[in-house]
Design a protein around this motif. Structure first.
Motif, PDB file in Angstrom:
ATOM      1  N   ILE A  46      23.365  34.238  73.700  1.00 55.87           N
ATOM      2  CA  ILE A  46      24.309  35.019  74.508  1.00 55.87           C
ATOM      3  C   ILE A  46      25.198  34.103  75.326  1.00 55.87           C
ATOM      4  CG2 ILE A  46      22.844  35.323  76.541  1.00 55.87           C
ATOM      5  CD1 ILE A  46      25.034  38.033  74.913  1.00 55.87           C
ATOM      6  N   ASN A  47      24.681  32.900  75.656  1.00 57.16           N
ATOM      7  CA  ASN A  47      25.464  31.955  76.432  1.00 57.16           C
ATOM      8  C   ASN A  47      26.703  31.493  75.670  1.00 57.16           C
ATOM      9  OD1 ASN A  47      25.043  28.585  77.638  1.00 57.16           O
ATOM     10  ND2 ASN A  47      26.105  30.248  78.633  1.00 57.16           N
ATOM     11  N   PHE A  48      26.580  31.312  74.360  1.00 58.47           N
ATOM     12  CA  PHE A  48      27.737  30.986  73.526  1.00 58.47           C
ATOM     13  C   PHE A  48      28.724  32.146  73.518  1.00 58.47           C
ATOM     14  CE2 PHE A  48      24.763  27.896  72.018  1.00 58.47           C
ATOM     15  CZ  PHE A  48      25.454  26.923  71.304  1.00 58.47           C
ATOM     16  N   LEU A  49      28.195  33.342  73.299  1.00 61.95           N
ATOM     17  CA  LEU A  49      29.039  34.491  72.987  1.00 61.95           C
ATOM     18  C   LEU A  49      29.699  35.123  74.204  1.00 61.95           C
ATOM     19  CD1 LEU A  49      26.628  36.066  70.357  1.00 61.95           C
ATOM     20  CD2 LEU A  49      28.728  34.778  69.895  1.00 61.95           C
ATOM     21  N   GLU A  50      29.049  35.026  75.378  1.00 57.94           N
ATOM     22  CA  GLU A  50      29.609  35.677  76.565  1.00 57.94           C
ATOM     23  C   GLU A  50      30.926  35.022  77.004  1.00 57.94           C
ATOM     24  OE1 GLU A  50      26.863  35.333  79.803  1.00 57.94           O
ATOM     25  OE2 GLU A  50      26.695  33.158  79.598  1.00 57.94           O
ATOM     26  N   SER A  51      31.197  33.830  76.482  1.00 56.33           N
ATOM     27  CA  SER A  51      32.415  33.124  76.882  1.00 56.33           C
ATOM     28  C   SER A  51      33.695  33.849  76.492  1.00 56.33           C
ATOM     29  CB  SER A  51      32.433  31.722  76.253  1.00 56.33           C
ATOM     30  OG  SER A  51      31.382  30.935  76.737  1.00 56.33           O
ATOM     31  N   PHE A  52      33.620  34.768  75.520  1.00 55.20           N
ATOM     32  CA  PHE A  52      34.851  35.372  74.999  1.00 55.20           C
ATOM     33  C   PHE A  52      35.011  36.840  75.364  1.00 55.20           C
ATOM     34  CE2 PHE A  52      33.739  31.763  72.316  1.00 55.20           C
ATOM     35  CZ  PHE A  52      34.872  30.994  72.511  1.00 55.20           C
ATOM     36  N   THR A  53      34.254  37.292  76.373  1.00 50.90           N
ATOM     37  CA  THR A  53      34.518  38.631  76.889  1.00 50.90           C
ATOM     38  C   THR A  53      35.854  38.622  77.626  1.00 50.90           C
ATOM     39  OG1 THR A  53      33.245  38.131  78.890  1.00 50.90           O
ATOM     40  CG2 THR A  53      32.074  39.252  77.085  1.00 50.90           C
ATOM     41  N   THR A  54      36.420  39.790  77.802  1.00 55.14           N
ATOM     42  CA  THR A  54      37.771  39.904  78.351  1.00 55.14           C
ATOM     43  C   THR A  54      37.926  39.221  79.700  1.00 55.14           C
ATOM     44  OG1 THR A  54      38.147  41.984  77.178  1.00 55.14           O
ATOM     45  CG2 THR A  54      39.536  41.534  79.098  1.00 55.14           C
ATOM     46  N   ASP A  55      36.936  39.388  80.579  1.00 55.43           N
ATOM     47  CA  ASP A  55      37.086  38.886  81.940  1.00 55.43           C
ATOM     48  C   ASP A  55      36.430  37.532  82.174  1.00 55.43           C
ATOM     49  OD1 ASP A  55      34.506  39.711  81.691  1.00 55.43           O
ATOM     50  OD2 ASP A  55      34.473  40.998  83.467  1.00 55.43           O
ATOM     51  N   SER A  56      35.982  36.869  81.099  1.00 56.80           N
ATOM     52  CA  SER A  56      35.302  35.591  81.280  1.00 56.80           C
ATOM     53  C   SER A  56      36.290  34.477  81.604  1.00 56.80           C
ATOM     54  CB  SER A  56      34.526  35.216  80.012  1.00 56.80           C
ATOM     55  OG  SER A  56      34.024  33.901  80.109  1.00 56.80           O
ATOM     56  N   SER A  57      35.933  33.671  82.598  1.00 53.22           N
ATOM     57  CA  SER A  57      36.778  32.518  82.941  1.00 53.22           C
ATOM     58  C   SER A  57      36.760  31.467  81.845  1.00 53.22           C
ATOM     59  CB  SER A  57      36.290  31.892  84.255  1.00 53.22           C
ATOM     60  OG  SER A  57      34.964  31.406  84.107  1.00 53.22           O
ATOM     61  N   MET A  58      35.784  31.578  80.932  1.00 51.94           N
ATOM     62  CA  MET A  58      35.668  30.612  79.841  1.00 51.94           C
ATOM     63  C   MET A  58      36.452  31.043  78.609  1.00 51.94           C
ATOM     64  SD  MET A  58      33.771  28.415  81.310  1.00 51.94           S
ATOM     65  CE  MET A  58      33.258  27.343  79.973  1.00 51.94           C
ATOM     66  N   ASN A  59      37.037  32.222  78.614  1.00 50.16           N
ATOM     67  CA  ASN A  59      37.718  32.765  77.429  1.00 50.16           C
ATOM     68  C   ASN A  59      38.902  31.892  77.006  1.00 50.16           C
ATOM     69  OD1 ASN A  59      39.406  34.351  75.687  1.00 50.16           O
ATOM     70  ND2 ASN A  59      38.314  36.168  76.356  1.00 50.16           N
ATOM     71  N   ARG A  60      39.875  31.760  77.864  1.00 47.16           N
ATOM     72  CA  ARG A  60      41.024  30.854  77.703  1.00 47.16           C
ATOM     73  C   ARG A  60      41.764  31.023  76.371  1.00 47.16           C
ATOM     74  NH1 ARG A  60      37.632  25.535  79.693  1.00 47.16           N
ATOM     75  NH2 ARG A  60      36.790  26.512  81.550  1.00 47.16           N
ATOM     76  N   THR A  61      41.807  32.254  75.870  1.00 47.84           N
ATOM     77  CA  THR A  61      42.551  32.545  74.646  1.00 47.84           C
ATOM     78  C   THR A  61      43.514  33.715  74.827  1.00 47.84           C
ATOM     79  OG1 THR A  61      40.919  34.133  73.814  1.00 47.84           O
ATOM     80  CG2 THR A  61      40.575  31.820  73.232  1.00 47.84           C
ATOM     81  N   GLY A  62      43.305  34.501  75.895  1.00 44.99           N
ATOM     82  CA  GLY A  62      44.083  35.719  76.070  1.00 44.99           C
ATOM     83  C   GLY A  62      43.566  36.868  75.212  1.00 44.99           C
ATOM     84  N   TRP A  63      42.496  36.628  74.462  1.00 49.70           N
ATOM     85  CA  TRP A  63      41.954  37.626  73.532  1.00 49.70           C
ATOM     86  C   TRP A  63      41.092  38.632  74.277  1.00 49.70           C
ATOM     87  CZ3 TRP A  63      36.710  38.166  71.509  1.00 49.70           C
ATOM     88  CH2 TRP A  63      36.614  39.041  70.425  1.00 49.70           C
ATOM     89  N   SER A  64      41.210  39.888  73.880  1.00 48.80           N
ATOM     90  CA  SER A  64      40.405  40.954  74.467  1.00 48.80           C
ATOM     91  C   SER A  64      40.045  41.950  73.380  1.00 48.80           C
ATOM     92  CB  SER A  64      41.183  41.663  75.589  1.00 48.80           C
ATOM     93  OG  SER A  64      40.442  42.753  76.099  1.00 48.80           O
ATOM     94  N   ASN A  65      38.770  42.337  73.320  1.00 46.33           N
ATOM     95  CA  ASN A  65      38.313  43.285  72.317  1.00 46.33           C
ATOM     96  C   ASN A  65      37.228  44.150  72.954  1.00 46.33           C
ATOM     97  OD1 ASN A  65      36.415  44.232  70.119  1.00 46.33           O
ATOM     98  ND2 ASN A  65      38.004  43.309  68.827  1.00 46.33           N
ATOM     99  N   SER A  66      37.496  45.443  73.089  1.00 49.64           N
ATOM    100  CA  SER A  66      36.573  46.333  73.788  1.00 49.64           C
ATOM    101  C   SER A  66      35.228  46.454  73.075  1.00 49.64           C
ATOM    102  CB  SER A  66      37.203  47.722  73.956  1.00 49.64           C
ATOM    103  OG  SER A  66      37.538  48.281  72.693  1.00 49.64           O
ATOM    104  N   LYS A  67      35.249  46.423  71.748  1.00 51.03           N
ATOM    105  CA  LYS A  67      33.988  46.496  71.003  1.00 51.03           C
ATOM    106  C   LYS A  67      33.137  45.261  71.281  1.00 51.03           C
ATOM    107  CE  LYS A  67      32.058  46.987  66.339  1.00 51.03           C
ATOM    108  NZ  LYS A  67      32.366  47.084  64.882  1.00 51.03           N
ATOM    109  N   TYR A  68      33.790  44.119  71.301  1.00 51.63           N
ATOM    110  CA  TYR A  68      33.073  42.868  71.588  1.00 51.63           C
ATOM    111  C   TYR A  68      32.479  42.907  72.993  1.00 51.63           C
ATOM    112  CZ  TYR A  68      32.156  37.835  71.828  1.00 51.63           C
ATOM    113  OH  TYR A  68      31.548  36.607  71.941  1.00 51.63           O
ATOM    114  N   ASP A  69      33.276  43.332  73.970  1.00 58.09           N
ATOM    115  CA  ASP A  69      32.797  43.409  75.352  1.00 58.09           C
ATOM    116  C   ASP A  69      31.572  44.320  75.450  1.00 58.09           C
ATOM    117  OD1 ASP A  69      34.905  41.797  76.024  1.00 58.09           O
ATOM    118  OD2 ASP A  69      36.088  43.370  76.977  1.00 58.09           O
TER     119      ASP A  69
END
Length: 542
Positions: A452-475
């Motif tokens: 989960i530590n790998f995957l939580e980086s790409f949630t919409t509000d994560s400071s680690m995302n750094r892609t601008g990507w957002s996906n409600s299903k993923y969140d």
């Protein structure tokens, strides 16, 4: 992978270990001989940090450039042992409630700060709440979301008083979690959870910025810091376990070129070195080579808010143009595994299956399909030709080699000319956070032992995302995984989440990390944790 990876994994030492150190007397052969032959002489270990630490403020220095130094200047309630498992550190023991949600930590009576102050539970409460304070803007704040009230406070929806971290007395800290978290003791070994001397920080908010003001509680204390040049640590006599520490000093250089580092190692000016790709085949077979496991991923981020990477098909086209196997075989040459997913090897699900093997390859090198997807994506966007594209990386010969290889692959597979740009680390990192890059290199090192530590980086509000990507299903999948107490269901959520990530492709992976270094004879006891922290508490030099 080794059995301990089942319980604890991690990441990122390649860059930090790919560097070494100099001292003011490093060129003095007579001094070197004296150190090696005189038992009473100072034991000085010479290492290279590769670059200036981002920050030695624990909630801010959340990267490999800061971790190795912080991990030896400071210490949390737990410290990773020689077996890479959390052990008692500042806390001599702890109690866990029957519902597995409340932890009561008992701090050692002899635990002190380097300035002689007693280490208190209040210092931990102060530090952990600062980590979650939205004003701190810590990139590691999400790690504190395990704590009841932590996420709400960090998001501005709750108050500091709602965060369930309480100093019950001078030496007792009580923490209540949102749900049972069996890897919590791993999480709090991370430098983000190191204490901060409240009285020192109150008097001087920039206490961490210079050697003469820095106050730590670890095996070593900061003695000298020439910014962007070198840093010196000395054994701390106030450390509760000072008798275990054998080194007198650790001198850190800041050299970001692997070939230069290797030359320094060969000259005897460094005690460890990364392995230059041009000499890898020969050096990896030498007696001085050490290869250890590490959980982490070298990857690239697309900025989905910038043309042309707002289009998923164009992102997939670039991802499928990459030949990961060729990169590890002909470019990096350090026996890394090519990455075809984001979560690295070594995490076992409740049935004993490795996450990476179970979820399979989610991306493949396929230039024909890549070309087709590029044409479809350009048609969808109305492009006759692609807008100019710049690939950005932070200064490093290793990063430059991979970037140049990708540039060639994009040209060969897609017929696309990509410009390369490099910037220094701190500028690069801030620009990436601010979404100023189109396509940029990145790395992930596990902070604790769970996918989960790998995957939580790409949630919409994560400071680690750094892609601008957002996906409600993923969140939703990540949220469900964090709340799920049934382990089999929790892993299913994580498997599905990674597949969603690769369906949209805001990133593409290159390789999984390992730790391939050279180490001088006579240097013993250095522990390289899979999570990317270098441990010098037990190090020695003959």
């Amino acid at each position: 992978m080794k059995k301990w990876l089942t319980m604890f994994i991690a990441a990122m030492m390649v860059l930090v270990l790919a560097a070494c150190t100099t001292s003011e007397s490093s060129g003095d052969d007579e001094n070197k001989e004296d150190k090696g032959s005189d038992e009473s002489a100072e034991k000085v270990l010479q290492l290279n940090n590769g670059m200036e630490p981002t920050s030695l403020n624990p909630p801010i220095g959340f990267d490999a450039a800061s971790w190795n130094i912080l991990n030896n200047l400071m210490e949390g309630m737990t410290r990773l042992g020689k077996d890479h498992e959390p052990q008692e550190a500042s806390a001599e023991k702890w109690d866990i409630s029957e519902d597995k949600k409340t932890y009561t930590f008992h701090i050692r009576e002899d635990a002190k700060w380097s300035n002689g102050d007693d280490l208190t539970a209040g210092d931990f409460e102060y530090a952990w709440k600062r980590l979650l304070d939205p004003e701190t803007a810590s990139p590691a704040a999400f790690l504190g979301y395990f704590i009841e009230g932590g996420e709400a406070y960090n998001n501005g929806e709750g108050s500091e008083e709602d965060v369930m971290v309480t100093a019950k007395d001078e030496k007792t800290l009580e923490v209540t979690l949102t749900a049972p978290t069996n890897y919590f003791l791993n999480v709090i070994s991370n430098p983000a959870f190191f204490p901060v001397n409240e009285s020192v920080a109150t008097e001087n908010p920039e206490w961490f910025a210079e050697a003469d003001s820095f106050v730590g509680n670890g095996p070593f204390q900061l003695a000298e810091w020439k910014h962007d040049s070198s840093l010196v640590m000395e054994k701390s006599e106030n450390y509760w376990d000072a008798d275990t520490v054998k080194l007198d000093k650790v001198e850190w250089a800041m050299v970001n070129d692997t070939n230069t580092e290797y030359q320094m190692f060969e000259a005897g000016d460094l005690d460890t070195s990364g392995i230059p790709a041009d000499n890898a085949e020969e050096l990896l077979e030498s007696d001085k080579a050490i290869i250890e496991d590490q959980a982490g991923t070298y990857f690239y981020r697309f900025n989905v808010t910038e043309e042309p990477f707002q289009n998923a098909k164009i992102r997939k086209a670039f991802a499928m143009a990459v030949n990961q196997q060729d990169i590890v075989q002909y470019v990096t040459k350090n026996k890394e595994e090519p990455a075809y997913g984001f979560v690295s090897y070594g995490f076992k699900d409740p049935s004993g299956n490795d996450f990476r093997e179970q979820n399979g390859n989610l991306i493949e090198h396929n230039p024909e399909e890549a070309k087709k997807l590029l044409e479809e994506g350009m048609k969808e966007e109305g492009y006759d030709e692609l807008p100019p594209i710049t690939l950005t990386f932070n200064t490093s010969d290793a990063h430059a080699s991979i970037a140049a290889t990708l540039q060639s692959m994009f040209k060969e597979a897609l017929g696309v000319e990509v410009k390369l740009a490099n910037t220094e680390w701190n500028v690069f990192l801030q620009d990436q956070k601010d979404l100023k890059h189109q396509l940029s290199r990145s790395s992930f090192l596990a902070d604790y032992a769970d996918p989960i530590n790998f995957l939580e980086s790409f949630t919409t509000d994560s400071s680690m995302n750094r892609t601008g990507w957002s996906n409600s299903k993923y969140d939703e999948l990540i949220s469900n995984a964090k709340a799920e107490t049934d382990e089999a269901k929790r892993w299913e959520y994580m498997y599905e989440a990674e597949k969603v990530l690769f369906e949209d492709m805001p990133i593409f992976p290159v390789h999984f990390y390992n730790q391939a270094v050279l180490q001088q004879e006579g240097v013993t006891g250095m522990v390289r944790h899979p999570v990317g922290y270098l441990e010098l508490k037990w190090a020695d030099k003959q």
